[in-house]
Design a protein around this motif. Sequence first.
Motif, PDB file in Angstrom:
ATOM      1  N   ALA A  47      13.293  40.703 -24.549  1.00 34.17           N
ATOM      2  CA  ALA A  47      14.291  41.735 -24.271  1.00 34.17           C
ATOM      3  C   ALA A  47      13.834  42.641 -23.134  1.00 34.17           C
ATOM      4  CB  ALA A  47      14.540  42.582 -25.512  1.00 34.17           C
ATOM      5  N   ASP A  48      14.799  43.136 -22.400  1.00 35.83           N
ATOM      6  CA  ASP A  48      14.549  44.141 -21.374  1.00 35.83           C
ATOM      7  C   ASP A  48      14.271  45.453 -22.099  1.00 35.83           C
ATOM      8  OD1 ASP A  48      14.624  46.025 -19.340  1.00 35.83           O
ATOM      9  OD2 ASP A  48      16.425  45.203 -18.411  1.00 35.83           O
ATOM     10  N   LYS A  49      13.127  46.056 -21.848  1.00 34.91           N
ATOM     11  CA  LYS A  49      12.750  47.305 -22.543  1.00 34.91           C
ATOM     12  C   LYS A  49      13.489  48.523 -21.983  1.00 34.91           C
ATOM     13  CE  LYS A  49       9.620  44.861 -24.780  1.00 34.91           C
ATOM     14  NZ  LYS A  49       9.659  43.540 -24.187  1.00 34.91           N
ATOM     15  N   GLU A  50      14.191  48.330 -20.875  1.00 33.45           N
ATOM     16  CA  GLU A  50      15.044  49.385 -20.322  1.00 33.45           C
ATOM     17  C   GLU A  50      16.431  49.209 -20.944  1.00 33.45           C
ATOM     18  OE1 GLU A  50      14.089  51.867 -18.206  1.00 33.45           O
ATOM     19  OE2 GLU A  50      12.046  51.088 -18.404  1.00 33.45           O
ATOM     20  N   PHE A  51      16.689  49.940 -22.023  1.00 34.39           N
ATOM     21  CA  PHE A  51      17.935  49.781 -22.765  1.00 34.39           C
ATOM     22  C   PHE A  51      19.118  50.353 -21.980  1.00 34.39           C
ATOM     23  CE2 PHE A  51      14.911  50.435 -26.514  1.00 34.39           C
ATOM     24  CZ  PHE A  51      14.632  49.082 -26.612  1.00 34.39           C
TER      25      PHE A  51
END
Length: 132
Positions: A47-51
């Motif tokens: 997952a991209d940790k920048e939500f």
Amino acid sequence: MGKVKSVGQTKDTGWQFGIRRSVPFNINEVWDFLFSENGTQLWLKGADKEFSTFKNLSHIRTKWKLKDWTNEATLQMRLIANKDKTTIAFHIENLCDERQREETKAYWNTVIETIIEKITTSDSEILAGKNH
């Protein structure tokens, strides 16, 4: 008659998959566990940790993909409080096809079962407010 859609196929966003399970803990305890170092290792892989969305004690949205994919899907994780328990829900959309949906289903079934196991075992006494 129109084209018959398969399970998980949407009109506008391709394919999707969702899964949810309830645990006997309050929403604060579950949120804290999921966003702890141990918790994020269970569900934020790929997952991209920048939500794109982050609403504390409610839900997140971000991009997610399995290792060999060239495309990204949208991952939503939501917690739903209900009296003395909390429901953990994962929803993944924008999958390319039925094969990706099946891969997603297998992956997230394992992830949520692992979360449930970890959160409800004696190893997670911290959830009940106990210190080791």
